[in-house]
Scaffold this motif. Structure first.
Motif, short mmCIF file in Angstrom:
data_model
loop_
_atom_site.label_atom_id
_atom_site.label_comp_id
_atom_site.label_asym_id
_atom_site.label_seq_id
_atom_site.Cartn_x
_atom_site.Cartn_y
_atom_site.Cartn_z
N ALA A 60 45.44 43.02 57.29
CA ALA A 60 45.33 41.66 57.82
C ALA A 60 45.13 40.64 56.71
O ALA A 60 45.58 39.49 56.82
CB ALA A 60 44.17 41.59 58.82
N ASP A 61 44.49 41.05 55.63
CA ASP A 61 44.24 40.13 54.51
C ASP A 61 45.52 39.77 53.75
O ASP A 61 45.51 38.85 52.93
CB ASP A 61 43.24 40.74 53.53
CG ASP A 61 41.81 40.68 54.06
OD1 ASP A 61 41.57 39.95 55.03
OD2 ASP A 61 40.94 41.37 53.48
N GLN A 62 46.60 40.50 53.99
CA GLN A 62 47.85 40.20 53.30
C GLN A 62 48.52 38.93 53.82
O GLN A 62 49.44 38.41 53.21
CB GLN A 62 48.83 41.37 53.40
CG GLN A 62 48.31 42.69 52.84
CD GLN A 62 47.72 42.54 51.45
OE1 GLN A 62 48.40 42.10 50.53
NE2 GLN A 62 46.45 42.88 51.30
N PHE A 123 50.32 53.97 48.97
CA PHE A 123 49.23 53.00 48.83
C PHE A 123 49.00 52.63 47.36
O PHE A 123 48.86 51.46 47.01
CB PHE A 123 47.95 53.57 49.44
CG PHE A 123 46.75 52.67 49.28
CD1 PHE A 123 46.57 51.58 50.11
CD2 PHE A 123 45.81 52.93 48.30
CE1 PHE A 123 45.48 50.75 49.97
CE2 PHE A 123 44.70 52.10 48.14
CZ PHE A 123 44.54 51.00 48.98
N LEU A 124 48.97 53.64 46.52
CA LEU A 124 48.75 53.38 45.09
C LEU A 124 49.92 52.63 44.48
O LEU A 124 49.73 51.75 43.63
CB LEU A 124 48.52 54.71 44.36
CG LEU A 124 47.24 55.46 44.71
CD1 LEU A 124 47.18 56.81 43.97
CD2 LEU A 124 46.01 54.63 44.39
N ALA A 125 51.14 52.97 44.89
CA ALA A 125 52.32 52.29 44.35
C ALA A 125 52.34 50.82 44.77
O ALA A 125 52.82 49.96 44.02
CB ALA A 125 53.59 52.99 44.82
N GLY A 126 51.83 50.54 45.96
CA GLY A 126 51.86 49.17 46.44
C GLY A 126 50.67 48.33 46.03
O GLY A 126 50.68 47.10 46.20
N THR A 127 49.64 48.97 45.47
CA THR A 127 48.41 48.25 45.11
C THR A 127 48.64 47.03 44.22
O THR A 127 48.04 45.97 44.47
CB THR A 127 47.41 49.22 44.43
OG1 THR A 127 47.06 50.25 45.35
CG2 THR A 127 46.15 48.48 44.00
N PRO A 128 49.49 47.10 43.20
CA PRO A 128 49.69 45.90 42.36
C PRO A 128 50.30 44.72 43.11
O PRO A 128 50.20 43.58 42.66
CB PRO A 128 50.65 46.40 41.27
CG PRO A 128 50.49 47.88 41.26
CD PRO A 128 50.21 48.26 42.67
N PHE A 129 50.92 44.99 44.25
CA PHE A 129 51.60 43.92 44.98
C PHE A 129 50.75 43.35 46.12
O PHE A 129 51.16 42.38 46.76
CB PHE A 129 52.93 44.44 45.56
CG PHE A 129 53.83 45.04 44.53
CD1 PHE A 129 54.60 44.23 43.70
CD2 PHE A 129 53.90 46.42 44.36
CE1 PHE A 129 55.44 44.78 42.74
CE2 PHE A 129 54.74 46.98 43.41
CZ PHE A 129 55.51 46.15 42.59
#
Length: 481
Positions: A60-62, A123-129
């Protein structure tokens, strides 16, 4: 999941196989085998407690509340979040259960373990984005400071003008892209935490915004209490509802026999259908009438779910009364034999539970997220999961208590191992009464509830600096059920 997969795969970590027709010869699991298995369960429980409240919050924070399009999309987020959760449950109740029963436990546990590994990698791959919100400290510490400060100043008088209370500069909130919250008259005693004195310290003086955040978390507790009873009803689906199914005719044709637990799939399937209808049709129709972006308020949606829970337990009670009457007519009360009644007679109560979930469960998690202050969203979301946990404990407590009380003074009791000689119809009627009382309590709580006021002049400054549309007070849901 790795430990659980190993526990059902490696011969050294599981008891030797035995046949059900000769249970006496079965060997008990060793201490090592039990330790590995329960260790896996406990780790899974801890991990679930850490991920469930946080993953939905991160999702939701996205969405940026200062972007009109993103804010509009955010209104549907929890509908589709719960859709994905229940879709996974449907997959587990069908494909995985079939694999475990017909192929083997190794593959049955290995597939979800692999799925979790892929999820972690994504999840880890998307963390920087992801959009990351800076941590603002433990919400419990922030709340504790307000309560301690208010108690330490219980004799200090409150100023007549709320503007005399301690508050941080507007620029500081604007710089952190956060809301500043004005003082409200509710829970007025806590305002003493923001009264300035000569002996102030970090634990005796708190800004007004911090006080109002604490108030908001406390104001949601009565709503949380009102969700305990419906969470108890959800526990019946996987216990007594399925137990009823074991007493009914389950054959389709000459060979296939319906597993009673498979009826839970109808709860999930109904919920998935209702969520889509609600989001794509119901909201659009109601939005024209109410002018509310959500169609109806979150508390109204929860109230509809609570009403459906009353209907569910009345339906279950009447269905059980019919089942017991058929059992008496065919003389299978004492021997606990199969009642000549199709298992599909239980479908209404299962499907109604799916409809109730599409209203109550989705609105519950969205309400606690939406109404929690900035920096306390995960704590707010954890209210929803806490409700489910307490509901399961409350279900066990009510079952044992009612069973014990109804067996006093020579009575045979409402809940026995032989359901044909029991009175589950009385027990379900008791639950219907509990739901009615809980609904009345909910109406009282909603009448007194004040929706979060999260907009102040700080948002206007942010709008001026960033050229973005800030939230306006007129957009708040201020109506009650």
């Amino acid at each position: 999941m790795c430990l659980l997969t190993l526990a059902v795969s490696l011969p050294s970590l599981k008891p030797p196989p035995c046949h059900l027709d000769n249970i006496a010869d079965c060997k008990k699991a060793s201490t090592l085998q039990l330790g590995v298995f329960f260790c896996g369960l406990y780790i899974l429980a801890v991990g679930t407690g850490g991920t469930k409240p946080n993953i939905s919050t991160i999702g939701a924070d996205q969405f940026d509340d200062f972007e009109p399009k993103e804010r509009a999309h955010k209104l549907s987020f929890f509908n589709w979040w719960m859709f994905s959760i229940f879709f996974g449950i449907l997959f587990a109740n069908t494909v995985l259960v079939y694999i475990q029963d017909n192929v083997g436990w190794t593959l049955g546990y290995g597939l979800p373990t692999l799925g979790l590994a892929i999820s972690v990698a994504i999840f880890l791959a998307g963390t920087p984005f992801y959009r990351h919100k800076l941590p603002s400290g433990s919400p419990f510490t922030r709340m504790a400071r307000v309560i301690v400060a208010a108690l330490s100043k219980w004799r200090v008088p409150l100023p007549n003008d709320p503007k005399e209370l301690y508050e941080l500069d507007l620029e500081e909130y604007a710089r952190k892209h956060k809301f500043r919250i004005d003082s409200t008259p509710s829970l007025r005693f806590l305002n003493k935490a923001a009264v300035k004195t000569d002996l102030d310290s970090p634990w005796t003086l708190c800004p007004v915004t911090q006080v109002e955040e604490t108030k908001q978390m406390l104001r949601m507790i009565p709503i949380l209490l009102a969700t305990f009873i419906p969470s108890t009803m959800i526990a019946q689906v996987n216990t007594l509802f399925i137990k009823q199914g074991t007493t009914l005719k389950r054959h389709i044709g000459s060979s296939f026999k319906i597993p009673p637990a498979s009826l839970v799939g109808f709860v999930t399937l109904t919920m998935l259908i209702c969520v889509v209808i609600y989001d794509r049709c119901f909201v659009k129709v109601m939005r024209k009438w109410t002018k509310n972006p959500r169609g109806i308020t979150l508390l109204q949606r929860m109230g509809i779910g609570l009403l459906i829970h009353i209907v569910i337990m009345l339906t279950a009670s009447l269905t059980e009364r019919h089942r017991l009457r058929v059992a008496r007519d065919h003389g299978v009360v004492q021997n606990g034999g199969e009642v000549p009644l199709t298992i599909f007679v239980l479908l209404p109560q299962f499907m109604l539970m799916g409809v109730a979930d599409s209203f109550l469960e989705v609105a519950k998690i969205e309400f606690f997220y939406d109404q929690a202050p900035e920096g306390m969203k995960s704590l707010g979301t954890s209210y929803s999961t806490t409700s489910l946990g307490i509901g399961n404990f409350l279900s066990s407590f009510l079952l044992s208590t009612v069973s014990h009380i109804t067996e006093k003074h020579g009575h045979k009791g409402w809940i026995l191992n032989n359901l044909n000689a029991s009175h589950l119809d009385y027990y379900y009627a008791f639950f219907a009464i509990l739901n009615v009382l809980n609904f009345i309590f909910f109406l009282i709580v909603v009448k007194l509830y004040v929706y979060k006021a999260e907009v102040t002049d700080s948002t206007e400054m942010i709008e001026g600096e960033n050229g973005k549309l800030a939230l306006s007070a007129s957009n708040h849901e201020v109506s009650s059920i």
